[in-house]
Design a protein around this motif. Structure first.
Motif, short mmCIF file in Angstrom:
data_model
loop_
_atom_site.label_atom_id
_atom_site.label_comp_id
_atom_site.label_asym_id
_atom_site.label_seq_id
_atom_site.Cartn_x
_atom_site.Cartn_y
_atom_site.Cartn_z
N SER A 84 72.05 -53.47 96.07
CA SER A 84 73.28 -52.73 95.84
C SER A 84 73.41 -52.48 94.34
O SER A 84 73.03 -53.32 93.52
CB SER A 84 74.51 -53.51 96.32
N LEU A 85 73.94 -51.32 93.97
CA LEU A 85 74.13 -50.98 92.57
C LEU A 85 75.55 -50.47 92.35
O LEU A 85 75.99 -49.52 93.01
CB LEU A 85 73.10 -49.95 92.10
N ASN B 47 86.17 -58.16 85.30
CA ASN B 47 86.75 -58.96 86.37
C ASN B 47 86.88 -58.15 87.66
O ASN B 47 86.54 -58.61 88.75
CB ASN B 47 88.13 -59.47 85.94
N ARG B 48 87.33 -56.91 87.54
CA ARG B 48 87.49 -56.06 88.71
C ARG B 48 86.14 -55.76 89.36
O ARG B 48 86.01 -55.75 90.59
CB ARG B 48 88.18 -54.76 88.31
N ALA B 49 85.14 -55.53 88.53
CA ALA B 49 83.80 -55.25 89.05
C ALA B 49 83.23 -56.46 89.80
O ALA B 49 82.64 -56.31 90.88
CB ALA B 49 82.87 -54.86 87.90
N ILE B 50 83.41 -57.66 89.23
CA ILE B 50 82.90 -58.86 89.89
C ILE B 50 83.61 -59.09 91.21
O ILE B 50 83.00 -59.50 92.21
CB ILE B 50 83.05 -60.08 88.96
N ALA B 51 84.92 -58.81 91.26
CA ALA B 51 85.67 -58.96 92.50
C ALA B 51 85.09 -58.06 93.59
O ALA B 51 84.93 -58.47 94.74
CB ALA B 51 87.14 -58.63 92.26
N TYR B 52 84.76 -56.82 93.22
CA TYR B 52 84.17 -55.90 94.20
C TYR B 52 82.79 -56.39 94.64
O TYR B 52 82.47 -56.40 95.83
CB TYR B 52 84.06 -54.48 93.61
N CYS B 53 81.96 -56.78 93.67
CA CYS B 53 80.60 -57.23 93.99
C CYS B 53 80.62 -58.47 94.88
O CYS B 53 79.72 -58.66 95.72
CB CYS B 53 79.82 -57.51 92.72
N GLY B 54 81.64 -59.31 94.70
CA GLY B 54 81.75 -60.49 95.55
C GLY B 54 81.86 -60.13 97.02
O GLY B 54 81.38 -60.88 97.89
N GLN B 55 82.46 -58.97 97.32
CA GLN B 55 82.58 -58.53 98.71
C GLN B 55 81.24 -58.10 99.29
O GLN B 55 81.06 -58.08 100.51
CB GLN B 55 83.57 -57.37 98.79
N LEU B 56 80.29 -57.75 98.43
CA LEU B 56 78.97 -57.31 98.90
C LEU B 56 78.05 -58.49 99.20
O LEU B 56 77.01 -58.31 99.84
CB LEU B 56 78.31 -56.42 97.83
N ILE B 57 78.41 -59.66 98.74
CA ILE B 57 77.57 -60.84 98.89
C ILE B 57 77.98 -61.59 100.15
O ILE B 57 79.04 -62.23 100.19
CB ILE B 57 77.65 -61.75 97.66
N THR B 58 77.17 -61.50 101.18
CA THR B 58 77.48 -62.15 102.46
C THR B 58 76.59 -63.36 102.73
O THR B 58 76.88 -64.14 103.64
CB THR B 58 77.31 -61.13 103.61
N ARG B 59 75.50 -63.50 101.94
CA ARG B 59 74.59 -64.64 102.10
C ARG B 59 74.37 -65.27 100.72
O ARG B 59 73.34 -65.03 100.09
CB ARG B 59 73.26 -64.19 102.69
N PRO B 60 75.33 -66.05 100.25
CA PRO B 60 75.28 -66.54 98.87
C PRO B 60 73.97 -67.23 98.51
O PRO B 60 73.42 -67.00 97.43
CB PRO B 60 76.46 -67.52 98.79
N ILE C 131 85.88 -65.39 84.47
CA ILE C 131 85.08 -66.62 84.38
C ILE C 131 85.17 -67.40 85.67
O ILE C 131 84.17 -67.93 86.18
CB ILE C 131 85.56 -67.48 83.19
N ARG C 132 86.37 -67.47 86.25
CA ARG C 132 86.53 -68.21 87.51
C ARG C 132 85.73 -67.58 88.64
O ARG C 132 85.13 -68.28 89.47
CB ARG C 132 88.02 -68.28 87.90
N ARG C 133 85.69 -66.26 88.69
CA ARG C 133 84.94 -65.59 89.75
C ARG C 133 83.45 -65.90 89.63
O ARG C 133 82.76 -66.12 90.63
CB ARG C 133 85.18 -64.08 89.69
N ILE C 134 82.94 -65.88 88.41
CA ILE C 134 81.53 -66.22 88.20
C ILE C 134 81.26 -67.66 88.63
O ILE C 134 80.25 -67.96 89.29
CB ILE C 134 81.14 -66.02 86.72
N ALA C 135 82.17 -68.57 88.26
CA ALA C 135 82.00 -69.97 88.64
C ALA C 135 82.00 -70.14 90.16
O ALA C 135 81.18 -70.90 90.72
CB ALA C 135 83.12 -70.81 88.02
N THR C 136 82.88 -69.42 90.84
CA THR C 136 82.95 -69.49 92.30
C THR C 136 81.66 -68.98 92.94
O THR C 136 81.14 -69.58 93.90
CB THR C 136 84.14 -68.68 92.82
N MET C 137 81.14 -67.88 92.40
CA MET C 137 79.86 -67.35 92.89
C MET C 137 78.76 -68.39 92.78
O MET C 137 78.01 -68.64 93.72
CB MET C 137 79.46 -66.11 92.07
#
Length: 390
Positions: A248-249, A282-295, A316-322
């Motif tokens: 995904s890009l 932050n907004r971009a990472i939030a969207y990309c998080g939805q694309l990740i279904t198999r962490p 930073i928190r979103r990256i840490a959660t990922m």
């Protein structure tokens, strides 16, 4: 008669060309027609520097696009391509020629390179249709050169990493990895027979057609990231061609645009971007998080200088959660040949504290980085080794 290289006369001639007309009284004039033409081409660009006391422009590039196109043709005749690229960039910066790049006849005369593509992408939204067609030809030429240089290496590096990930301990004969099997069993070498007796075989699993890894590329399209956007689009298209990857890009500024559907053609991806504007990582990472279904099987690559206009702590928190969920996370400050750009050191340090490396990477090294990351190797050690090599 041509002046022999290395003579005093040749040195005077070269210095005269470098310093321009003000040095003529000390170094003498230019006797050859070619030298005079070179001097005029240089004067058109460099003799109008307002920071040089008493400087006076003897020529000029202001005016019509055909005049600039002729000048571009002249410099390509007199100077090697590396010098031509420098002069083109200087002309755009010093003489504000960006708008003239909207003229098709000028684009046809320009020497295409990654920086020029970046400039064209900044003008993407204001191009008339006639210019857009010419611009696509210029961009496609650069994209093809990059693909020719890097595509095969990228496919080989990624395929190797995925094959290693499928390694098994009871392989069929045709799937044995002989190099690793021998290394693993060197302790069982029998000198009298001059051979190794393997107690444990190492091999590759049978290649599966199913997707083995998910790769999500998030690209900051602020103006300073132009070269990174160009290279990332090409790499994204190459990765999308590998069946065992789901690629995904996403590009972002203060908004987020998913260009995954255009990955079959990196030129379409590039013309889907809009360089410049603010940045909301932050907004971009939030969207990309939805694309990740198999962490556990996902690689997230953020390409950004980390200057955040959104909510920094949430980013930073979103990256840490990922990362805690098992996603392999990389942050590239640049994907270009120009080295590390200016970047937000505080955000880079905060990510490093999470165990997320943030560093610049050249396009030639990116296939190796992908291989290490997909094989879940030590990316930080690899980055340090690259830095030491420089």
């Amino acid at each position: 008669m041509t002046t022999p290289p290395g003579t005093d006369d040749d040195q005077d001639r070269r210095w005269r060309l470098v310093l321009g007309a003000p040095a003529e009284s000390a170094l003498g004039g230019l006797s050859r027609a070619e030298d005079t033409a070179m001097d005029e081409a240089l004067s058109a660009l460099y003799n109008g520097d307002e920071h040089t006391p008493g400087a006076k422009r003897t020529a000029g590039l202001s005016g019509s696009a055909p005049k600039v196109a002729r000048w571009l043709g002249d410099i390509r005749s007199y100077f090697p391509s590396t010098v031509v690229e420098v002069m083109q960039h200087d002309a755009i910066d010093r003489l504000q020629l960006a708008q003239l790049l909207l003229e098709p006849e000028l684009l046809e005369a320009v020497e295409p390179d990654v920086q020029l593509v970046g400039t064209l992408l900044t003008l993407n939204r204001v191009m008339p249709e006639t210019t857009r067609a010419t611009a696509r030809v210029v961009v496609r030429k650069v994209v093809r050169e990059i693909e020719h240089r890097l595509a095969a290496r990228t496919v080989a590096a990624v395929s190797g990493a995925l094959n290693r990930a499928a390694r098994v301990s009871r392989p069929r004969l045709r799937d044995i990895d002989w190099d690793r099997t021998i290394r693993r069993n060197l302790a069982h070498y029998l000198p009298e027979h001059r051979t190794v007796v393997p107690e444990r075989l190492v091999g590759y699993g049978r290649r599966a057609q199913a997707v083995q890894r998910d790769v999500v590329l998030a690209i900051d399209q602020s103006g300073s990231m132009a070269a990174s956007v160009v290279y990332a689009a090409v790499f994204g298209a190459v990765l999308a061609s590998i069946r065992s990857l789901r690629t995904s890009l996403v590009v972002f500024d203060t908004s987020v645009v998913d260009l995954t559907e255009q990955l079959s053609d990196p030129v379409d991806v590039l013309f889907g971007t809009q360089l410049g504007g603010g940045t909301d990582i932050n907004r971009a990472i939030a969207y990309c998080g939805q694309l990740i279904t198999r962490p556990a099987d996902s690689l997230f690559i953020l390409i950004s200088d980390l200057y955040e206009g959104g909510i920094r702590d949430e980013m930073i928190r979103r990256i840490a959660t990922m990362k805690e969920a098992g996603v392999q996370v990389l942050v590239l400050l640049a994907l270009s040949d120009e080295g590390a750009p200016a970047y937000d050191h505080d955000n880079a340090a905060a990510l490093a504290a999470l165990g997320v490396p943030a560093f610049a990477c050249t396009p030639d090294r990116f296939p190796d980085l992908l291989s290490i990351a997909l094989d879940r190797g030590d990316v930080q050690a690899w980055a340090r080794a690259q830095a030491n090599r420089r």
